[in-house]
Design a protein around this motif. Structure first.
Motif, PDB file in Angstrom:
ATOM      1  N   LEU A  20       0.831  -1.209   0.000  1.00  0.00           N
ATOM      2  CA  LEU A  20       0.000   0.000   0.000  1.00  0.00           C
ATOM      3  C   LEU A  20       0.868   1.262   0.000  1.00  0.00           C
ATOM      4  O   LEU A  20       1.775   1.397   0.828  1.00  0.00           O
ATOM      5  CB  LEU A  20      -0.909   0.012   1.224  1.00  0.00           C
ATOM      6  N   HIS A  21       0.565   2.162  -0.912  1.00  0.00           N
ATOM      7  CA  HIS A  21       1.335   3.404  -1.062  1.00  0.00           C
ATOM      8  C   HIS A  21       1.032   4.408   0.050  1.00  0.00           C
ATOM      9  O   HIS A  21       0.167   4.187   0.902  1.00  0.00           O
ATOM     10  CB  HIS A  21       1.040   4.030  -2.426  1.00  0.00           C
ATOM     11  N   GLY A  22       1.730   5.532   0.009  1.00  0.00           N
ATOM     12  CA  GLY A  22       1.542   6.584   0.998  1.00  0.00           C
ATOM     13  C   GLY A  22       0.601   7.671   0.514  1.00  0.00           C
ATOM     14  O   GLY A  22       0.051   7.606  -0.597  1.00  0.00           O
ATOM     15  N   LEU A  23       0.415   8.685   1.317  1.00  0.00           N
ATOM     16  CA  LEU A  23      -0.496   9.797   1.042  1.00  0.00           C
ATOM     17  C   LEU A  23      -0.122  10.490  -0.265  1.00  0.00           C
ATOM     18  O   LEU A  23       1.032  10.837  -0.496  1.00  0.00           O
ATOM     19  CB  LEU A  23      -0.435  10.804   2.201  1.00  0.00           C
ATOM     20  N   GLY A  24      -1.131  10.679  -1.132  1.00  0.00           N
ATOM     21  CA  GLY A  24      -0.923  11.414  -2.370  1.00  0.00           C
ATOM     22  C   GLY A  24      -0.315  10.612  -3.500  1.00  0.00           C
ATOM     23  O   GLY A  24      -0.166  11.122  -4.621  1.00  0.00           O
TER      24      GLY A  24
END
Length: 227
Positions: A20-24
């Motif tokens: 899972l990627h980070g914010l934005g």
């Protein structure tokens, strides 16, 4: 949930790595990880599926209400997390559970599934270690932190207390400070009983990754998946 899916080069697939990627960011932002692992160890990860989901578009309060991909809202830039988006976080945790179930339905054994993430995604990966209804192969948190600990204590189970967990963190991270990383280790290890929690601190690393961390991550994945 949409995102980037990279099927195992050799079928049938035997393992799945969900990251899972980070914010934005988007799932494609971490797609390089699949390419990195497949090129570095061509035969090792040939039976591995890679799933890089996209977070929903959310109006992020702390960013002036700007619409961007986020697993949960950031109500204010406050390292104490005095105001939190509990509903958004729990909804994303439920989404992770559904993603794992999809892989199981495809024939992947839960003990051959890795859950990982960066920053916001890492916070969710960490939380999944105490909420998932299956024992998985391992958990990866890169630049991660602990979110809604009080709620997690109410929902936690002991299925993954012996599951290996790798947490990589930079000592120069200006976004998720190393103190938050240390607090996460304390909560998951001391309060939740995670027995195999490795926190590796990288000198000079900011809110990103470095070759040394990727080397350590590769070794961890191979160990967890018995590759």
């Amino acid at each position: 949930m949409n995102g980037l899916r990279i099927a195992a080069k050799v079928q049938p697939a035997r393992q799945t790595i969900i990251f899972l990627h980070g914010l934005g960011d988007t799932g494609s932002g971490w797609g390089f990880l699949a390419q990195y692992l497949q090129q570095r160890d061509p035969t090792t990860f040939q039976h591995t599926n890679f799933v890089f989901p996209n977070a929903p578009e959310v109006h992020v309060t702390a960013n002036g209400g700007a619409l961007m991909p986020a697993w949960f809202d950031i109500l204010e830039w406050d390292s104490s997390f005095s105001k939190v988006d509990t509903d958004g976080f729990m909804n994303s945790l439920n989404a992770i559970e559904k993603m794992v179930k999809q892989e199981i339905d495809k024939g992947i054994k839960p003990e051959q599934i890795i859950i990982g993430g960066f920053s916001q995604g890492a916070a969710l990966a960490l939380a999944s270690s105490v909420t998932l209804p299956w024992r998985v192969a391992g958990v990866v948190a890169l630049s991660g932190f602990c979110y809604i600990p009080g709620i997690l204590k109410q929902h936690k189970n002991d299925l993954n207390v012996k599951t290996p967990l790798f947490h990589g963190h930079g000592d120069m991270d200006p976004v998720v400070s190393i103190s938050l990383g240390l607090n996460a280790k304390k909560f998951y290890q001391d309060t939740c009983g995670i027995q195999d929690y490795e926190l590796k601190i990288y000198n000079g690393m900011a809110h990103s990754t470095v070759p040394e961390e990727l080397d350590d991550l590769t070794a961890f994945l191979k160990k967890c998946l018995s590759l």
